[in-house]
Design a protein around this motif. Structure first.
Motif, PDB file in Angstrom:
ATOM      1  N   SER A  57       8.789  10.649   2.591  1.00 42.32           N
ATOM      2  CA  SER A  57       7.469  10.100   2.273  1.00 42.32           C
ATOM      3  C   SER A  57       6.420  11.215   2.317  1.00 42.32           C
ATOM      4  CB  SER A  57       7.100   9.017   3.274  1.00 42.32           C
ATOM      5  OG  SER A  57       6.910   9.587   4.550  1.00 42.32           O
ATOM      6  N   GLU A  87       0.827  -1.212   0.000  1.00 40.33           N
ATOM      7  CA  GLU A  87       0.000   0.000   0.000  1.00 40.33           C
ATOM      8  C   GLU A  87       0.858   1.257   0.000  1.00 40.33           C
ATOM      9  OE1 GLU A  87      -4.210  -0.916   2.214  1.00 40.33           O
ATOM     10  OE2 GLU A  87      -2.562  -0.182   3.425  1.00 40.33           O
ATOM     11  N   GLU A  88       1.862   1.255   0.897  1.00 39.39           N
ATOM     12  CA  GLU A  88       2.696   2.447   1.024  1.00 39.39           C
ATOM     13  C   GLU A  88       3.530   2.663  -0.228  1.00 39.39           C
ATOM     14  OE1 GLU A  88       4.772   1.988   4.725  1.00 39.39           O
ATOM     15  OE2 GLU A  88       2.969   2.452   5.892  1.00 39.39           O
ATOM     16  N   THR A 141      -2.901  -0.628  -9.340  1.00 39.56           N
ATOM     17  CA  THR A 141      -2.217   0.611  -9.703  1.00 39.56           C
ATOM     18  C   THR A 141      -2.803   1.209 -10.980  1.00 39.56           C
ATOM     19  OG1 THR A 141      -0.508  -0.742 -10.736  1.00 39.56           O
ATOM     20  CG2 THR A 141       0.001   0.161  -8.585  1.00 39.56           C
ATOM     21  N   ASP A 143       1.087   3.327  -3.244  1.00 41.64           N
ATOM     22  CA  ASP A 143       0.061   4.313  -2.936  1.00 41.64           C
ATOM     23  C   ASP A 143      -1.330   3.806  -3.347  1.00 41.64           C
ATOM     24  OD1 ASP A 143      -0.870   6.650  -1.885  1.00 41.64           O
ATOM     25  OD2 ASP A 143      -0.626   7.801  -3.737  1.00 41.64           O
TER      26      ASP A 143
END
Lengths: 83, 291
Positions: B232, A50-51, A81, A54
């Motif tokens: 980030s 997820e990180e 994505t 995104d």
């Protein structure tokens, strides 16, 4: 770097499987085949994906199908994505 | 290393004080704010190595086990956010009783929320926050923790070890688990009992929404194994938010392993180096000590 290589790198770092990650092919089973992939690791992996990409992964997407093989996981990430 | 027990509001706590190395001038003490559940177990080696690195720079370090964790009294099920806040306040008081004062709060992951909450309530305690990969949104953090249960249910289904009728044992989703917490139920996840008194306050928390005193300095260490990561988006947003409040906040992008999530211990050497560098550069310590 392609999505497949990114997923490979994330698996390598999250599961600490070293060179075994380099040998993963689309048909390599994940869940039930890689002993490092326990419930804690699945949860960490989902968060890392997820990180990194995104994306947001829903509860029902944390399923046996998603984590069946390396290819299935890469396809899943590519679909997310693209969405 | 000076291990000891001390009394806090809910019971006896375990503390471990690492004094500054003899051959350097003592510059003050740093209090560590621990992360949550398994993340703490996976980080202890890094915490003690960083503590010793601080010692060599002239800083004493106090590590404590929160109520219900490690060698302290109680269990997770009996703990609460309020108890933990009081535990950390008591740890500060212990330092003051030793004729010292904490000059920096050093926190890992959700420990950052605990540290910020404590500074908001007691602004005179410390004015320098060293945040290692801080959790910025409590809600996302709890959701990630609840996922371990979802993943465990998945593993049981896959290996066929799940007992009974599937329809009766339909796995719980995040929403179901949050509802149970709101109804006052304690959840068991990966061997940890998560009580509402811990989970519910966390759900409401956002790191940048705490009111910090204007002299607060914040160093955010953003740890990522990726080559191209940079700062980030979460860190960037938080730093911008603090700048708007007039606070002195800096993000440090560190390329390193996310050790708190790893099963096999790995050293994040770049992180220790970068963190030590920040404390080494604190030449004008009187400025920090006087606020």
């Amino acid at each position: 770097m392609s999505a497949v290589e990114n997923v490979r790198e994330i698996l390598k770092a999250t599961l600490q499987i070293g060179e075994r990650a380099d040998a993963l092919t689309p048909d390599t089973p994940l869940l039930g085949n890689i002993p490092e992939l326990d419930s804690m690791a699945v949860a960490m992996l989902v968060t890392s994906l997820e990180e990194h990409f995104d994306i947001f992964i829903e509860d029902d997407e944390i399923s046996a199908e998603t984590f069946e093989t390396f290819g299935a996981l890469c396809d899943f990430v590519e679909e997310k994505t693209a969405a | 290393m000076q291990p000891f027990f001390f009394n806090s509001t809910a019971g006896q706590l375990f503390g471990n004080y690492f004094p500054a190395t003899d051959d350097c001038e003592a510059k003050g003490d740093i209090l560590f704010f621990p992360p949550f559940a398994e993340e703490l177990n996976r980080s202890r080696h890094m915490i003690s190595r960083q503590a010793r690195a601080f010692n060599r720079l002239g800083y004493g370090v106090l590590l404590v086990d929160l109520f219900g964790t490690g060698d302290s009294a109680g269990s997770y099920a009996e703990s609460s956010w309020e108890i933990w806040i009081q535990d950390m306040k008591t740890a500060c008081d212990w330092l003051v009783n030793q004729k010292s004062r904490p000059i920096a709060f050093w926190a890992l992951r959700s420990g950052a929320l605990l540290a910020a909450d404590l500074v908001q309530r007691y602004p005179q305690l410390a004015c320098h926050l060293l945040l290692w990969a801080p959790v910025s949104q409590g809600k996302a953090f709890i959701a990630q923790f609840l996922r371990i249960k979802i993943a465990a249910d998945l593993a049981e289904t896959t290996t066929g070890t799940k007992d009974g009728d599937e329809t009766e044992n339909a796995p719980l989703g995040t929403r179901d688990m949050l509802a149970l917490l709101h109804q006052g139920h304690t959840l068991e996840i990966a061997g940890y009992h998560l009580p509402p008194a811990l989970a519910l306050p966390l759900l409401e928390m956002s790191l940048t929404s705490f009111a910090l005193p204007p002299e607060t300095r914040i160093d955010w260490f953003d740890v990522s194994p990726s080559h191209t990561a940079g700062i980030s988006p979460a860190a960037r947003r938080a730093i911008e938010g603090w700048h708007k409040q007039g606070l002195d906040a800096t993000a440090h992008s560190v390329k390193d392993v996310q050790f708190w999530a790893l099963q096999e211990p790995e050293w994040a050497k770049n992180l220790i180096e970068e963190t030590s560098k920040v404390m080494m550069e604190m030449t004008d310590l009187s400025e920090v000590a006087s606020c």
